[in-house]
Scaffold this motif. Sequence first.
Motif, mmCIF file in Angstrom:
data_model
loop_
_atom_site.group_PDB
_atom_site.id
_atom_site.type_symbol
_atom_site.label_atom_id
_atom_site.label_comp_id
_atom_site.label_asym_id
_atom_site.label_seq_id
_atom_site.Cartn_x
_atom_site.Cartn_y
_atom_site.Cartn_z
ATOM 1 N N HIS A 32 83.974 99.303 45.462
ATOM 2 C CA HIS A 32 83.860 97.917 45.888
ATOM 3 C C HIS A 32 83.952 96.948 44.725
ATOM 4 O O HIS A 32 83.338 97.158 43.676
ATOM 5 N N THR A 50 84.194 87.508 39.028
ATOM 6 C CA THR A 50 84.438 88.667 39.868
ATOM 7 C C THR A 50 84.943 89.816 39.008
ATOM 8 O O THR A 50 85.502 89.616 37.927
ATOM 9 N N GLN A 96 77.425 89.239 44.676
ATOM 10 C CA GLN A 96 78.357 89.367 45.788
ATOM 11 C C GLN A 96 78.940 90.778 45.845
ATOM 12 O O GLN A 96 79.365 91.323 44.820
ATOM 13 N N TYR A 98 81.861 92.909 47.808
ATOM 14 C CA TYR A 98 83.067 92.848 48.617
ATOM 15 C C TYR A 98 83.300 94.178 49.304
ATOM 16 O O TYR A 98 83.068 95.239 48.715
ATOM 17 N N PRO A 103 88.314 91.443 44.832
ATOM 18 C CA PRO A 103 87.367 90.396 45.249
ATOM 19 C C PRO A 103 88.000 89.374 46.184
ATOM 20 O O PRO A 103 88.223 88.219 45.827
ATOM 21 N N ARG A 106 86.082 90.020 53.239
ATOM 22 C CA ARG A 106 84.692 90.080 53.676
ATOM 23 C C ARG A 106 83.752 90.324 52.510
ATOM 24 O O ARG A 106 84.017 91.160 51.647
ATOM 25 N N VAL A 107 82.643 89.596 52.509
ATOM 26 C CA VAL A 107 81.696 89.662 51.404
ATOM 27 C C VAL A 107 80.281 89.460 51.925
ATOM 28 O O VAL A 107 80.062 88.763 52.919
#
Length: 119
Positions: A32, A50, A96, A98, A103, A106-107
């Motif tokens: 992820h 990110t 965060q 993902y 990145p 949906r998160v």
Amino acid sequence: QVQLVESGGGLVQPGGSLRLSCATSGSIFSLHAMGWSRQAPGKQRESVATIATGGNTNYADSVKGRFTISRDNAKNTVYLQMDSLKPEDTAVYYCQFYYGIIPAGRVTWGQGTQVTVSS
């Protein structure tokens, strides 16, 4: 269900440094993308950094050269090293997660940790 727990926030003087940590569980972490976002009162939430599964990173222009995102897949943890902090960096910072390898899309995020930069 992924769990995200941010830590490391606090009060720091302008020009100082902090390192934020995000401990994760409940996922195959290495598959992820991860990131950090922040939100100050009255402002839009913004992505600040990110990191994809392959290690590619991106930064908001406002933090480029001052912040560094990294990840330790063995510890299921992502970090944000913040140097040369400015008062305008004051915000709640969120880890965060993902659902994909890059990145985008949906998160979800954790509860956040407060960073205050003030003299």
